[in-house]
Design a protein around this motif. Structure first.
Motif, PDB file in Angstrom:
ATOM      1  N   ARG A 155       3.374  54.170 -13.536  1.00  0.00           N
ATOM      2  CA  ARG A 155       4.400  55.213 -13.661  1.00  0.00           C
ATOM      3  C   ARG A 155       5.332  54.874 -14.815  1.00  0.00           C
ATOM      4  NH1 ARG A 155       7.687  57.171  -8.350  1.00  0.00           N
ATOM      5  NH2 ARG A 155       8.338  59.175  -9.149  1.00  0.00           N
ATOM      6  N   GLN A 156       5.546  55.872 -15.668  1.00  0.00           N
ATOM      7  CA  GLN A 156       6.482  55.701 -16.774  1.00  0.00           C
ATOM      8  C   GLN A 156       7.552  56.781 -16.672  1.00  0.00           C
ATOM      9  OE1 GLN A 156       4.120  55.781 -20.337  1.00  0.00           O
ATOM     10  NE2 GLN A 156       3.040  53.904 -19.813  1.00  0.00           N
ATOM     11  N   ASP A 157       8.760  56.433 -17.063  1.00  0.00           N
ATOM     12  CA  ASP A 157       9.871  57.378 -16.983  1.00  0.00           C
ATOM     13  C   ASP A 157       9.548  58.666 -17.731  1.00  0.00           C
ATOM     14  OD1 ASP A 157      11.427  55.662 -15.482  1.00  0.00           O
ATOM     15  OD2 ASP A 157      12.454  54.803 -17.218  1.00  0.00           O
ATOM     16  N   GLY A 158       9.814  59.779 -17.083  1.00  0.00           N
ATOM     17  CA  GLY A 158       9.613  61.083 -17.699  1.00  0.00           C
ATOM     18  C   GLY A 158       8.182  61.565 -17.727  1.00  0.00           C
ATOM     19  N   GLN A 159       7.251  60.730 -17.285  1.00  0.00           N
ATOM     20  CA  GLN A 159       5.836  61.117 -17.303  1.00  0.00           C
ATOM     21  C   GLN A 159       5.488  61.875 -16.020  1.00  0.00           C
ATOM     22  OE1 GLN A 159       3.062  57.892 -16.815  1.00  0.00           O
ATOM     23  NE2 GLN A 159       1.439  58.978 -17.886  1.00  0.00           N
ATOM     24  N   SER A 160       4.792  62.978 -16.185  1.00  0.00           N
ATOM     25  CA  SER A 160       4.315  63.748 -15.047  1.00  0.00           C
ATOM     26  C   SER A 160       3.225  62.948 -14.330  1.00  0.00           C
ATOM     27  CB  SER A 160       3.758  65.081 -15.550  1.00  0.00           C
ATOM     28  OG  SER A 160       3.195  65.801 -14.494  1.00  0.00           O
ATOM     29  N   PRO A 161       3.139  63.059 -13.007  1.00  0.00           N
ATOM     30  CA  PRO A 161       2.121  62.288 -12.282  1.00  0.00           C
ATOM     31  C   PRO A 161       0.690  62.699 -12.632  1.00  0.00           C
ATOM     32  CG  PRO A 161       3.292  63.755 -10.796  1.00  0.00           C
ATOM     33  CD  PRO A 161       3.986  63.833 -12.110  1.00  0.00           C
TER      34      PRO A 161
END
Length: 166
Positions: free
Chosen positions: A86-92
């Motif tokens: 998971r990265q900040d601002g990334q959609s799942p």
């Protein structure tokens, strides 16, 4: 989108073109995921809604017939190989729901189960003169969580990569 008919699939009796399996949220794309994933099952064990199951060759896949993804991130936290990251601002993911022609409302039978269970309010119903209100799915609001899949009595809803909604 599909996989060509292979000799292995032919010998297994799988004659149709296969659609790639749905991966857990924040999964690396394609080959990267397969190279990183150790198939340990930790993501499935950590999933509170139990929608992550072991698929072909033991790789984790999603089964929305079991429930919905809450995007809690427990699977990512449990993934030691970083196949899920998971990265900040990334959609799942870019998964979206699609409502097929088997939909009861499209058969003039009153049903709004999918809309009632859509927390994102991506499914609304348009009144029709002399018939049941028809579902309208807003792809921009749909999170692809799958909450609408299992309760659909007609099994008319699928969640897939880049689904054409209707």
């Amino acid at each position: 989108m599909g996989e060509a008919l292979s000799r292995r699939n032919f010998l297994r009796g799988r004659f149709a073109v296969r659609v790639p399996p749905l991966r857990p949220p924040w999964a690396h794309a394609g080959v990267d995921f397969a190279q990183l994933c150790t198939r340990c099952g930790d993501c499935a064990a950590a999933c509170p809604t139990r929608v992550i199951v072991a698929g072909d060759a033991g790789y984790p896949t999603l089964d929305f017939a079991r429930g919905e993804c809450s995007f809690c991130g427990a699977c990512v936290a449990a993934c030691r190989s970083c196949a899920l990251q998971r990265q900040d601002g990334q959609s799942p993911w870019s998964l979206r729901a699609a409502i097929g022609d088997a939909c009861l409302a499209r058969q003039r039978v009153e049903c709004r189960v999918c809309g009632d269970l859509c927390a994102a309010a991506a499914i609304r119903f348009l009144p029709q003169r002399g018939g049941a209100a028809l579902p309208l799915l807003d792809a921009t609001r749909c999170t692809g969580c799958g909450a609408c899949v299992a309760p659909c009595p007609a099994r008319a809803i699928v969640v897939a990569e880049g689904s054409d909604v209707g």
